[in-house]
Design an enzyme around this catalytic site. Structure first.
Site, PDB file in Angstrom:
ATOM      1  N   SER A 122       0.597  -1.343  -0.033  1.00 41.94           N
ATOM      2  CA  SER A 122      -0.068  -0.146  -0.039  1.00 41.94           C
ATOM      3  C   SER A 122       0.453   1.077  -0.365  1.00 41.94           C
ATOM      4  O   SER A 122       2.045   1.270  -0.403  1.00 41.94           O
ATOM      5  CB  SER A 122      -1.281  -0.041   0.997  1.00 41.94           C
ATOM      6  OG  SER A 122      -1.808   1.085   0.650  1.00 41.94           O
ATOM      7  N   ASN A 123       0.138   2.351   0.261  1.00 43.86           N
ATOM      8  CA  ASN A 123       1.360   3.727   0.715  1.00 43.86           C
ATOM      9  C   ASN A 123       0.458   4.618   1.542  1.00 43.86           C
ATOM     10  O   ASN A 123      -0.549   3.596   2.213  1.00 43.86           O
ATOM     11  CB  ASN A 123       1.172   4.418  -0.772  1.00 43.86           C
ATOM     12  CG  ASN A 123       0.122   4.973  -1.480  1.00 43.86           C
ATOM     13  OD1 ASN A 123      -0.734   5.354  -0.078  1.00 43.86           O
ATOM     14  ND2 ASN A 123      -0.657   4.087  -1.945  1.00 43.86           N
ATOM     15  N   ALA A 124       1.387   5.583   2.080  1.00 44.40           N
ATOM     16  CA  ALA A 124       0.903   6.151   3.012  1.00 44.40           C
ATOM     17  C   ALA A 124      -0.317   7.391   3.013  1.00 44.40           C
ATOM     18  O   ALA A 124      -0.462   7.957   3.813  1.00 44.40           O
ATOM     19  CB  ALA A 124       2.018   6.922   3.360  1.00 44.40           C
ATOM     20  N   SER A 125      -1.638   7.231   1.676  1.00 48.07           N
ATOM     21  CA  SER A 125      -2.089   7.975   1.523  1.00 48.07           C
ATOM     22  C   SER A 125      -3.392   8.214   2.571  1.00 48.07           C
ATOM     23  O   SER A 125      -3.487   6.541   2.757  1.00 48.07           O
ATOM     24  CB  SER A 125      -2.876   7.820  -0.070  1.00 48.07           C
ATOM     25  OG  SER A 125      -3.935   8.635  -0.366  1.00 48.07           O
ATOM     26  N   ALA A 128      -4.297   7.477  -4.503  1.00 51.29           N
ATOM     27  CA  ALA A 128      -2.888   7.023  -4.588  1.00 51.29           C
ATOM     28  C   ALA A 128      -3.940   5.428  -4.714  1.00 51.29           C
ATOM     29  O   ALA A 128      -3.022   4.734  -4.205  1.00 51.29           O
ATOM     30  CB  ALA A 128      -2.151   7.512  -3.197  1.00 51.29           C
TER      31      ALA A 128
END
Length: 209
Positions: free
Chosen positions: A21-24, A88
């Protein structure tokens, strides 16, 4: 107007419990949805997993993966007037998902990744009358890369910012329109940025081709 907005990250699972995943945070997508609803627009928000109180919108669609987000957007795109791709979504996913939890005792694991579908590019190909807005997050050459993305995907507006904006309460941003004009915003809140984006959307929607 009928406005379709995506927000937040996606999760691409390696096994039943682990994912890429990512930090969005989904905060800008939520701010856009809240502002658009307050202005009286019909708002559909397609959101990945976020830890936010959802805004009051006409249709809230919760998704997990980029494939699910694409399917949700594609099913609603033809009916919208504006599509704002603020999510994102992950760029890559595991080529294969393990059906059991991977054990540390199993030793070294090598991940084989494959690209996910580009949701904004897919909608650009399907565009008939819709106003398209994309976001560009870059750590260098921000304006040049944002302009290139706007051109490549045929966007009416691109919102560009650096990775510092993800966790910040205030941020700098560039709004680059179809005619090449660039509006520079300095240390604005998410709510202020959402208001400026919607104003630019209204201008783009009313601009003759």
């Amino acid at each position: 107007m009928r406005i379709l907005i995506t927000a937040g990250p996606t999760r691409e699972y390696l096994d039943p419990v682990r994912y890429l995943s990512n930090a969005s945070s989904g905060r800008i997508g939520a701010a856009l949805a809240a502002a658009a609803a307050k202005q009286g627009h019909h708002v559909t928000l397609v959101s990945g997993p976020v830890a936010l109180e959802p805004p009051e919108v006409d249709d809230l669609v919760a998704v997990t993966s980029a494939a699910e987000m694409l399917a949700a957007v594609a099913a609603r795109f033809d009916d919208c007037d504006v599509f704002i791709a603020a999510a994102a979504a992950a760029d890559f996913r595991p080529a294969a998902r393990a059906d059991h939890k991977l054990k540390k005792s199993e030793g070294k694991v090598t991940l084989d990744l494959e690209p996910t579908a580009d949701i904004l590019a897919e909608m650009s190909r399907r565009k008939t009358r819709q106003t398209l807005v994309g976001f560009c997050l870059e750590s260098e050459d921000l304006e040049a890369r944002a302009r290139a993305k706007r051109e490549a995907k045929g966007l009416d507006l691109v919102v560009a910012n650096s990775p510092d904006a993800i966790a910040a309460d205030r941020q700098d941003a560039l709004l680059i329109s179809r005619d090449g004009a660039c509006e520079r915003l300095t240390q604005v809140t998410k709510a202020d940025l959402a208001a400026r984006v919607l104003a630019a959307v209204a201008a783009a929607a009313n601009r003759p081709d």
